[in-house]
Design a protein around this motif. Structure first.
Motif, short mmCIF file in Angstrom:
data_model
loop_
_atom_site.label_atom_id
_atom_site.label_comp_id
_atom_site.label_asym_id
_atom_site.label_seq_id
_atom_site.Cartn_x
_atom_site.Cartn_y
_atom_site.Cartn_z
N GLN A 1 26.26 88.11 15.30
CA GLN A 1 26.67 89.07 14.28
C GLN A 1 25.87 88.89 12.99
O GLN A 1 25.48 89.87 12.35
CB GLN A 1 28.17 88.92 14.00
CG GLN A 1 29.05 89.41 15.14
CD GLN A 1 30.50 89.05 14.92
OE1 GLN A 1 30.85 88.23 14.07
NE2 GLN A 1 31.39 89.67 15.70
N GLN A 2 25.60 87.63 12.64
CA GLN A 2 24.81 87.35 11.44
C GLN A 2 23.38 87.87 11.61
O GLN A 2 22.81 88.46 10.67
CB GLN A 2 24.78 85.84 11.17
CG GLN A 2 26.15 85.21 10.99
CD GLN A 2 26.50 84.99 9.53
OE1 GLN A 2 26.18 85.80 8.67
NE2 GLN A 2 27.15 83.88 9.24
N LEU A 3 22.81 87.67 12.79
CA LEU A 3 21.47 88.20 13.06
C LEU A 3 21.47 89.73 12.97
O LEU A 3 20.53 90.33 12.44
CB LEU A 3 21.00 87.75 14.45
CG LEU A 3 20.67 86.26 14.65
CD1 LEU A 3 20.35 85.99 16.11
CD2 LEU A 3 19.49 85.83 13.77
N HIS A 4 22.52 90.35 13.49
CA HIS A 4 22.64 91.80 13.48
C HIS A 4 22.64 92.32 12.03
O HIS A 4 21.91 93.28 11.69
CB HIS A 4 23.92 92.20 14.19
CG HIS A 4 23.95 93.63 14.65
ND1 HIS A 4 24.06 94.69 13.78
CD2 HIS A 4 23.89 94.17 15.90
CE1 HIS A 4 24.07 95.82 14.46
NE2 HIS A 4 23.96 95.54 15.76
N LEU A 5 23.43 91.69 11.17
CA LEU A 5 23.50 92.10 9.77
C LEU A 5 22.16 91.89 9.06
O LEU A 5 21.72 92.74 8.27
CB LEU A 5 24.61 91.32 9.06
CG LEU A 5 26.05 91.66 9.48
CD1 LEU A 5 27.02 90.67 8.84
CD2 LEU A 5 26.41 93.08 9.08
N ALA A 6 21.52 90.77 9.35
CA ALA A 6 20.22 90.49 8.71
C ALA A 6 19.16 91.50 9.15
O ALA A 6 18.35 91.96 8.34
CB ALA A 6 19.78 89.06 9.04
N LEU A 7 19.16 91.87 10.43
CA LEU A 7 18.19 92.85 10.91
C LEU A 7 18.43 94.22 10.27
O LEU A 7 17.48 94.96 10.01
CB LEU A 7 18.28 92.97 12.44
CG LEU A 7 17.59 91.84 13.22
CD1 LEU A 7 17.86 92.00 14.71
CD2 LEU A 7 16.09 91.83 12.96
N ALA A 8 19.71 94.55 10.02
CA ALA A 8 20.00 95.81 9.33
C ALA A 8 19.39 95.82 7.94
O ALA A 8 18.85 96.84 7.47
CB ALA A 8 21.51 96.03 9.25
N GLU A 9 19.42 94.67 7.26
CA GLU A 9 18.80 94.55 5.94
C GLU A 9 17.28 94.69 6.04
O GLU A 9 16.64 95.37 5.23
CB GLU A 9 19.16 93.20 5.32
CG GLU A 9 20.62 93.04 4.94
CD GLU A 9 21.00 93.87 3.74
OE1 GLU A 9 20.12 94.09 2.87
OE2 GLU A 9 22.16 94.34 3.67
N ALA B 1 16.79 88.57 3.65
CA ALA B 1 17.85 88.98 4.58
C ALA B 1 18.61 87.77 5.10
O ALA B 1 19.82 87.85 5.33
CB ALA B 1 17.25 89.77 5.74
N MET B 2 17.91 86.65 5.28
CA MET B 2 18.58 85.45 5.77
C MET B 2 19.58 84.90 4.77
O MET B 2 20.49 84.16 5.16
CB MET B 2 17.53 84.38 6.11
CG MET B 2 16.77 84.68 7.41
SD MET B 2 15.32 83.62 7.64
CE MET B 2 16.06 82.01 7.51
N ARG B 3 19.45 85.28 3.53
CA ARG B 3 20.40 84.80 2.51
C ARG B 3 21.76 85.49 2.65
O ARG B 3 22.72 85.12 1.96
CB ARG B 3 19.83 85.00 1.12
CG ARG B 3 18.69 84.03 0.80
CD ARG B 3 18.41 83.97 -0.70
NE ARG B 3 17.69 85.14 -1.17
CZ ARG B 3 16.36 85.26 -1.19
NH1 ARG B 3 15.62 84.26 -0.73
NH2 ARG B 3 15.79 86.34 -1.66
N THR B 4 21.87 86.47 3.54
CA THR B 4 23.17 87.10 3.80
C THR B 4 24.03 86.26 4.74
O THR B 4 25.22 86.54 4.88
CB THR B 4 22.99 88.50 4.41
OG1 THR B 4 22.35 88.38 5.70
CG2 THR B 4 22.14 89.39 3.51
N PHE B 5 23.43 85.25 5.38
CA PHE B 5 24.19 84.42 6.32
C PHE B 5 25.29 83.66 5.58
O PHE B 5 25.08 83.14 4.48
CB PHE B 5 23.26 83.42 7.02
CG PHE B 5 22.52 83.99 8.20
CD1 PHE B 5 22.69 83.45 9.46
CD2 PHE B 5 21.64 85.06 8.05
CE1 PHE B 5 22.00 83.95 10.55
CE2 PHE B 5 20.94 85.57 9.13
CZ PHE B 5 21.12 85.02 10.39
N ARG B 6 26.46 83.59 6.19
CA ARG B 6 27.56 82.80 5.67
C ARG B 6 28.15 81.95 6.80
O ARG B 6 28.61 82.50 7.79
CB ARG B 6 28.66 83.70 5.08
CG ARG B 6 28.24 84.42 3.83
CD ARG B 6 28.03 83.43 2.67
NE ARG B 6 27.63 84.10 1.43
CZ ARG B 6 26.38 84.40 1.10
NH1 ARG B 6 25.39 84.06 1.93
NH2 ARG B 6 26.11 85.00 -0.02
#
Length: 351
Positions: A264-272, A282-287
């Motif tokens: 899910q984190q990869l999915h969100l980062a790819l959207a960015e 984009a990797m800074r969106t990981f939590r």
């Protein structure tokens, strides 16, 4: 009576007057111990009371099948209903327990502790099919249950995790309820008592630095190794990481939960990234945030996957989680096969 996992905690606190026996089983030994204690306390507030608590082993029952009825019929010296706990029950106990329930003696609550049981288990079927008995499953916490456990335990010491802290705890706890509670206890001790002058209702926040200083990665024999090997397409590394996880008795459900969160984190980062955001940003969106030692690994993963392929991978994880909990198939085999399929998909993305 078959108890749904979502109703397990409610049932454990109030099993009902018509219930004579409860089977507590599953892969999470810490959660089994916790629910055994909650069930026992619903009848006997003081679990150290030797007159109202009796403990038997599976071996005791095999040597003397009448022990169960004798203990259930015994009268406490100072009065009150008794609890009889049977530890490590095996399939051979099913016939003895069935005979007792058909002609019960006394009014004691019988608590039967067992390990992981398939739907075909005679012991499990016995408790699921009777109205005067119940089968209580104990599976590894899902994300919602784990978050609830974390918040409630920390709140007892007036502690509130910050968002990044909570994400970190969710990623590093959860394989075993007992271990999770021990780690949270350690965190509460690390934070120390409330400062002088603060009221009992005062809340103190826990920062990411605090939790990193004292919480170990008990949710896996390094979950990051398993997840990174799978999403990076490294079959050899995945095989080694899975072997370490099995030797550490890590729950397959915990592995699937960790993999699902990472996908899910990869999915969100790819959207960015698709909107023009650089990969590092984009990797800074990981939590929780990606540790500096993994930045290169995660950056490579972002290059291997597309959002469409991640959707298919997430579907595999959801199906595997459902199969582990409902089909009776070996959890380790289901989890391992899913991880290998995702690793092969990642290798295909590298071509």
């Amino acid at each position: 009576m078959k108890i749904k996992p979502s109703d397990a905690d409610r049932f454990a606190s109030r099993p009902g007057a018509g219930i004579r026996a409860v089977l507590v089983y599953g892969p999470d030994s810490g959660l089994i111990r916790e629910r055994m204690n909650v069930l026992a306390k619903s009848v006997v507030p003081d679990l150290a009371d030797p007159f109202r608590i009796s403990d038997l082993s599976d071996g005791d029952l095999r040597q003397d099948p009448a022990r169960l009825a004798d203990e259930a019929a015994a009268i406490a010296m100072l009065g009150g209903r008794r609890v009889v706990r049977l530890h490590g029950a095996g399939e051979t106990a099913a016939k003895i327990i069935a005979g007792f329930l058909d002609d019960p003696k006394g009014d004691a609550l019988i608590l039967v502790e067992a390990g992981e049981l398939t739907p075909r288990s005679a012991l499990r079927k016995l408790f699921e099919d009777r109205a005067d008995a119940a089968a209580l499953p104990c599976y590894a916490d899902d994300a919602a249950a784990l978050e609830d456990t974390i918040r409630k335990r920390l709140a007892a010491d007036g502690l509130v995790p910050e968002p990044d802290t909570l994400d970190y705890l969710l990623s590093h706890l959860g394989s075993d309820r007992g271990v999770t509670l021990n780690e949270l206890e350690k965190l509460a001790l690390y934070m120390g008592p409330a400062s002088a002058g603060k009221t009992p209702d005062s809340k103190r926040s826990i920062g990411l630095a605090d939790v990193r200083a004292c919480i170990g990665d008990n949710a896996a024999s390094n979950l990051d190794d398993v997840v990174d090997a799978a999403t990076g397409g490294d079959l050899v590394a995945l095989d080694r990481a899975l072997a370490r996880a099995r030797s550490a008795d890590v729950s397959p459900i915990a592995l699937l939960n960790a993999l699902g969160r990472h996908l899910q984190q990869l999915h969100l980062a790819l959207a960015e990234i698709e909107t023009g955001t650089p990969a590092d940003a984009a990797m800074r969106t990981f939590r929780p945030p990606v540790h500096f030692s993994r930045t290169g690994i995660v950056r490579r993963q972002l290059g291997l996957w597309s959002r469409k392929r991640l959707d298919r991978a997430l579907t595999l994880v959801v199906e595997a989680d459902r199969n582990c909990k409902t089909t009776g198939l070996p959890e380790g085999a289901v989890c391992g096969q899913t991880l290998m399929r995702i690793a092969q998909a990642a290798r295909a993305g590298a071509r």
